[in-house]
Structures are given as structure tokens and as C-alpha cells.
Design an enzyme around this catalytic site. Sequence first.
Site, PDB file in Angstrom:
ATOM      1  CG  HIS A 270      -2.072   0.870   1.242  1.00  0.00           C
ATOM      2  ND1 HIS A 270      -2.525   1.550   0.149  1.00  0.00           N
ATOM      3  CD2 HIS A 270      -2.876   1.283   2.275  1.00  0.00           C
ATOM      4  CE1 HIS A 270      -3.540   2.323   0.478  1.00  0.00           C
ATOM      5  NE2 HIS A 270      -3.775   2.188   1.777  1.00  0.00           N
ATOM      6  CG  HIS A 317      -4.699   0.382  -8.069  1.00  0.00           C
ATOM      7  ND1 HIS A 317      -6.023   0.266  -7.731  1.00  0.00           N
ATOM      8  CD2 HIS A 317      -4.160   1.289  -7.206  1.00  0.00           C
ATOM      9  CE1 HIS A 317      -6.278   1.081  -6.722  1.00  0.00           C
ATOM     10  NE2 HIS A 317      -5.163   1.706  -6.375  1.00  0.00           N
ATOM     11  NE  ARG A 326      -3.890   7.876  -6.858  1.00  0.00           N
ATOM     12  CZ  ARG A 326      -3.918   6.948  -5.920  1.00  0.00           C
ATOM     13  NH1 ARG A 326      -4.167   7.290  -4.664  1.00  0.00           N
ATOM     14  NH2 ARG A 326      -3.713   5.672  -6.192  1.00  0.00           N
ATOM     15  CG  ASP A 372       2.383   4.482  -3.717  1.00  0.00           C
ATOM     16  OD1 ASP A 372       2.336   5.554  -3.100  1.00  0.00           O
ATOM     17  OD2 ASP A 372       1.589   3.558  -3.528  1.00  0.00           O
TER      18      ASP A 372
HETATM   19  N1  HAX Z   1       4.679  -6.664  -9.938  1.00  0.00           N
HETATM   20  C1  HAX Z   1       4.670  -7.997  -9.999  1.00  0.00           C
HETATM   21  N2  HAX Z   1       3.560  -8.751  -9.841  1.00  0.00           N
HETATM   22  C2  HAX Z   1       2.424  -8.091  -9.638  1.00  0.00           C
HETATM   23  C3  HAX Z   1       2.348  -6.695  -9.601  1.00  0.00           C
HETATM   24  C4  HAX Z   1       3.549  -5.971  -9.746  1.00  0.00           C
HETATM   25  N3  HAX Z   1       3.583  -4.649  -9.665  1.00  0.00           N
HETATM   26  N4  HAX Z   1       1.058  -6.336  -9.388  1.00  0.00           N
HETATM   27  C5  HAX Z   1       0.356  -7.481  -9.287  1.00  0.00           C
HETATM   28  N5  HAX Z   1       1.178  -8.539  -9.424  1.00  0.00           N
HETATM   29  C6  HAX Z   1       0.850  -9.954  -9.296  1.00  0.00           C
HETATM   30  C7  HAX Z   1       0.277 -10.189  -7.894  1.00  0.00           C
HETATM   31  O1  HAX Z   1       1.308 -10.312  -6.921  1.00  0.00           O
HETATM   32  C8  HAX Z   1      -0.517 -11.450  -8.106  1.00  0.00           C
HETATM   33  O2  HAX Z   1       0.388 -12.527  -8.122  1.00  0.00           O
HETATM   34  P1  HAX Z   1      -0.012 -13.983  -7.540  1.00  0.00           P
HETATM   35  O3  HAX Z   1      -1.130 -14.439  -8.403  1.00  0.00           O
HETATM   36  O4  HAX Z   1       1.247 -14.754  -7.655  1.00  0.00           O
HETATM   37  O5  HAX Z   1      -0.450 -13.733  -6.123  1.00  0.00           O
HETATM   38  C9  HAX Z   1      -1.062 -11.264  -9.524  1.00  0.00           C
HETATM   39  O6  HAX Z   1      -0.193 -10.297 -10.151  1.00  0.00           O
HETATM   40  C10 HAX Z   1      -2.478 -10.738  -9.560  1.00  0.00           C
HETATM   41  O7  HAX Z   1      -2.546  -9.557  -8.774  1.00  0.00           O
HETATM   42  P2  HAX Z   1      -3.603  -8.396  -9.130  1.00  0.00           P
HETATM   43  O8  HAX Z   1      -4.966  -8.984  -9.006  1.00  0.00           O
HETATM   44  O9  HAX Z   1      -3.240  -7.752 -10.407  1.00  0.00           O
HETATM   45  O10 HAX Z   1      -3.306  -7.326  -7.990  1.00  0.00           O
HETATM   46  P3  HAX Z   1      -3.888  -7.280  -6.503  1.00  0.00           P
HETATM   47  O11 HAX Z   1      -5.204  -6.616  -6.558  1.00  0.00           O
HETATM   48  O12 HAX Z   1      -3.839  -8.614  -5.849  1.00  0.00           O
HETATM   49  O13 HAX Z   1      -2.809  -6.366  -5.783  1.00  0.00           O
HETATM   50  C11 HAX Z   1      -1.324  -4.527  -5.633  1.00  0.00           C
HETATM   51  C12 HAX Z   1      -2.724  -4.996  -6.064  1.00  0.00           C
HETATM   52  C13 HAX Z   1      -1.262  -3.029  -5.742  1.00  0.00           C
HETATM   53  C14 HAX Z   1      -1.086  -4.942  -4.177  1.00  0.00           C
HETATM   54  C15 HAX Z   1      -0.273  -5.167  -6.592  1.00  0.00           C
HETATM   55  O14 HAX Z   1      -0.480  -4.696  -7.900  1.00  0.00           O
HETATM   56  C16 HAX Z   1       1.147  -4.899  -6.159  1.00  0.00           C
HETATM   57  O15 HAX Z   1       1.682  -5.648  -5.323  1.00  0.00           O
HETATM   58  N6  HAX Z   1       1.815  -3.823  -6.705  1.00  0.00           N
HETATM   59  C17 HAX Z   1       3.143  -3.440  -6.284  1.00  0.00           C
HETATM   60  C18 HAX Z   1       3.083  -2.678  -4.969  1.00  0.00           C
HETATM   61  C19 HAX Z   1       2.451  -1.321  -5.139  1.00  0.00           C
HETATM   62  O16 HAX Z   1       2.785  -0.559  -6.046  1.00  0.00           O
HETATM   63  N7  HAX Z   1       1.540  -0.969  -4.239  1.00  0.00           N
HETATM   64  C20 HAX Z   1       0.860   0.337  -4.230  1.00  0.00           C
HETATM   65  C21 HAX Z   1      -0.517   0.283  -4.845  1.00  0.00           C
HETATM   66  C22 HAX Z   1      -1.225   1.625  -4.819  1.00  0.00           C
HETATM   67  C23 HAX Z   1      -1.576   1.979  -3.436  1.00  0.00           C
HETATM   68  O17 HAX Z   1      -2.363   1.349  -2.751  1.00  0.00           O
HETATM   69  N8  HAX Z   1      -0.937   2.984  -2.952  1.00  0.00           N
HETATM   70  O18 HAX Z   1      -1.044   3.231  -1.662  1.00  0.00           O
END
Ligand code: HAX
Length: 435
Positions: A270, A317, A326, A372
Site C-alpha cells: 500500500h 492496482h 495521480r 507511488d
Molecule cells: N509486480 C509484480 N507482480 C504483480 C504486480 C507488480 N507490480 N502487481 C500485481 N502482481 C501480481 C500479484 O502479486 C498477483 O500474483 P499472484 O497471483 O502470484 O499472487 C497477480 O499479479 C495478480 O494480482 P492483481 O490482481 O493484479 O493485484 P492485486 O489486486 O492482488 O494487488 C497490488 C494490487 C497493488 C497490491 C499489486 O499490484 C502490487 O503488489 N503492486 C506493487 C506494490 C504497489 O505498487 N503498491 C501500491 C498500490 C497503490 C496503493 O495502494 N498505494 O497506496
Amino acid sequence: MKGLKEKLYDKIEEHRPRIKRLLKEHGETVVNEVTVQQIIGGMRGIKSLVSDISYLDPFEGIRYRGYTLPEVFEKLPKAQGSEMPCVEGLFYLLLTGDIPTESQCSDVIYDMVNRRQLPKYVYDVIDAFPNNSHPMAILSAAVMSMQRESVFNLRYHRGMNKQDFWDPTYEDSINLMSKLPVIGAYIYNKLYSDKGCNYQDPTKDFGGNFAYMLGKEKPYDDVSRMYFIIHADHEGGNVSAHTGHLIASSLSDVYYSVSGMINGLAGPLHGLANQEVLRWIQNLKEQFGNRLPTKSELQKSVWETLNSGQVIPGYGHAVLRKTDPRYTIQREYSLKHMPEDELFKYLDLLYEVVPPILQEQGKAKNPWPNVDAHSGVIQWHYGVTEYDYYTVLFSIGRSIGVLSNIIWDRALGYPIERPKSITTHMMEQIVGIGS
Ligand code: HAX
């Protein structure tokens, strides 16, 4: 002319019958069904919260009270001699749904300036932390230490009509919001800086005073305003907003709620992702001997990160399915004010390289950058290079939306939150697995 609180009261009186009617006449109407995937998968997409403060469309991005971010930046009154709007005007908009006039905005600034003074014990709490503590832990504790100031708590224990809960919650919220930049600046100066100061400038607005306390020259005041505004809210279901709402739903006061929301924001999936982005880029830079890599070199590094089982921070996301507006607003700022910045060039190259790779990998549902991915690079440009600190900036901004939501939760009498859990065995029975 009515002040913010009187205006809010009118809006609350107008809104209450809408909720009453929905419950009375349509309480049994089905909104959506829930799948096994959603139950196991972090409740993704289940429509089960109400917020009128903001709404996140997967393809358009966030709207605050119906306004897109470019509209918000265009319409809100600007701080004097600045490109960016005052944060106080955003608070007015989030609470009432109306764009304030210059004079309505000035009234809120005046009110908040008068509430900025921190009790002495909060400085002591911050000072008691060892200097290698994470700033988010310090921020959460500093907020928590002020719980004794809660007007809601005091009035609740004296006995109060439910209809009036919003009023002391409003007082607590403005008190806390006014103090958060002061707390944030004090943490920064304690941990990293001898240039900042612990004095405030009462002639400056929320963002201007924050920049002043950090000892930063223009245009860092505008950078602060921009940051606090873009981070303020992202509808109700993200971890920080939801945590704030959940805690407040038990009638815990806003000091408990905001401290909790800060803890949720401190996770790397997050809000802490902004710190992770900078850490990752700095590592890449080191790897390439401080030069900008070629596209194919960067592609190789991105694959290496993915293949080692890590996420690409700042990308993906849970709701968005396009580049986060943003991110775009920060990119536009950078193109205008810091186009030659070395890290910005890195960021631009990543923007070219990462999405096709995530698409090729085929896991992330959204291959595009989120807020971010960009925020740390602008901070770095203006000398805030201590990336552990970036999520504190996010927290100050996010509190504006979380507190606005909580005030409205209280006004509309939303009940204590209590979803239902089931066991794995029950789920197997529902889908017909086993006996
Ligand atoms: N890099 C690599 N793999 C990623 C990814 C990324 N940036 N984003 C998603 N995935 C992967 C997930 O880990 C998941 O893998 P598994 O099936 O092995 O568990 C798969 O793709 C499906 O995930 P998703 O459905 O696309 O994404 P989620 O809704 O589960 O998660 C997240 C959303 C933001 C947590 C995720 O995209 C992520 O971990 N991003 C990187 C961290 C990040 O930038 N976080 C900030 C998000 C914005 C925010 O909240 N700001 O505060």
C-alpha cells in the site's frame, strides 16, 4: 455567510432522509453476488461500503465529489502566489461537495491555523523514539498519544444524542488534521535535518507551513499541496481508508482511527510502495554505475526482479486498469519543473519498459503505474532524499479523506462494521466438494 460547520450541518440534514429511504423502501434489494474467488481474494470488487467523498472508476481513476483530479486542481482556490490549490479548500470540497470561494477557503485556513499548536507531551513522545525507528511508527504513536484530547470521547461519556455524534467528531477531525503537518515536520527534523525549524508561520496555509517547517524553499510548498491533495482519498475500500472507517465504526474516536489507518498505510503493498520504488531505483542506479541504462538493460533488470519473486513497486492496482491519474499529474508537474532530473528520466524509461513486461508475464491485472511510482522522485529532486519518510507525506494527505468519511459516517449513523466469515469446510460444502 455560513461557515464550513453550518454548511455541513445543512448538507447532513439534506442527506439523512436519503439513507432512511433506501433502508426503509429498498433494504432487501440485491446489489451484487459474491464469488468464492472474492471471498478468498481479499473481498476484491464486492460492493459493500458507502462513501460519497470519492469514487474510483477503474478506467478513469479517482473523482473527488464528482470532480476528476484535473478539475479539482483547476477549480479549487489557489494559495497566494502559487500554482496549486490550498489543502483547506479540498477539505471543504470533500465535506460539503461544493467548491469553496476564496473567502470560504480563507475561513477554513484561519480556523486550522488556530488549532495547529501541539501539546508539549507529543514532542516528548516523538523524542523518546530511537532515531532508527521508522517514521511511520513514530507518526502513528504521536497521533495515538493525543487520544486524551478527543472531544468526542469526552462528550460521549457525558451522554450525547446519536444525532449529534458528527459534531465533536468534526472538532476532533479538524484539530487532528491541523496538527498532522506539524507532527510530520517535527519527525522529519528530528530524524534527518538540521535545516528545518519547529516554529510555524501562522500566515501560511497547510502546505505552505509544512514546507516552511521542513526548511524548504518554493516551489516545495506547491509540491506539498499537490501531494496532500492527490493522496487524500481513493474511495472507501483501500486498506487505509477502510481501516479508518472500520475502527471508527465502533465509535472509537478519530485519534484511534487515524493511528490505525497510518499502520495500514505502512505496508509495502500500500502506501510504503513509494519508499520501495525509490529503494529499487537507487539499487538499479548503483547496478548501472550511476548512468541511465539502455532499454534492453532495464528490461533485463525488471525481469530479474520479477523472476526473483518480487513485485515491481509502484505498478499494478487492485481497482485501476489504466495509468493512475495521480501518476499523470505528478508526471506533468515533473515535465514542467524538472524535465532534466536524472531520476525522472529513469522513471520515464521504466514507464516505457515495465507495462509490456507485466503484460507479457500475464499475472498483474493492471500493468500500469500507480501514484507511488512517481511520488518519491519529486521529493528526491527537492532534497527530501530520506525515502523512509515518504509514506508520512502520504499519511498526512490520506487523513483528509479518512476524516471526512468518518465525519459523514457519524452524521449518517452508519453502524458498527461486522461482515461474516465462514470456514473453508463450509465453502467446500457450498461448492459441492466432499461430504
Ligand atoms: N509486480 C509484480 N507482480 C504483480 C504486480 C507488480 N507490480 N502487481 C500485481 N502482481 C501480481 C500479484 O502479486 C498477483 O500474483 P499472484 O497471483 O502470484 O499472487 C497477480 O499479479 C495478480 O494480482 P492483481 O490482481 O493484479 O493485484 P492485486 O489486486 O492482488 O494487488 C497490488 C494490487 C497493488 C497490491 C499489486 O499490484 C502490487 O503488489 N503492486 C506493487 C506494490 C504497489 O505498487 N503498491 C501500491 C498500490 C497503490 C496503493 O495502494 N498505494 O497506496
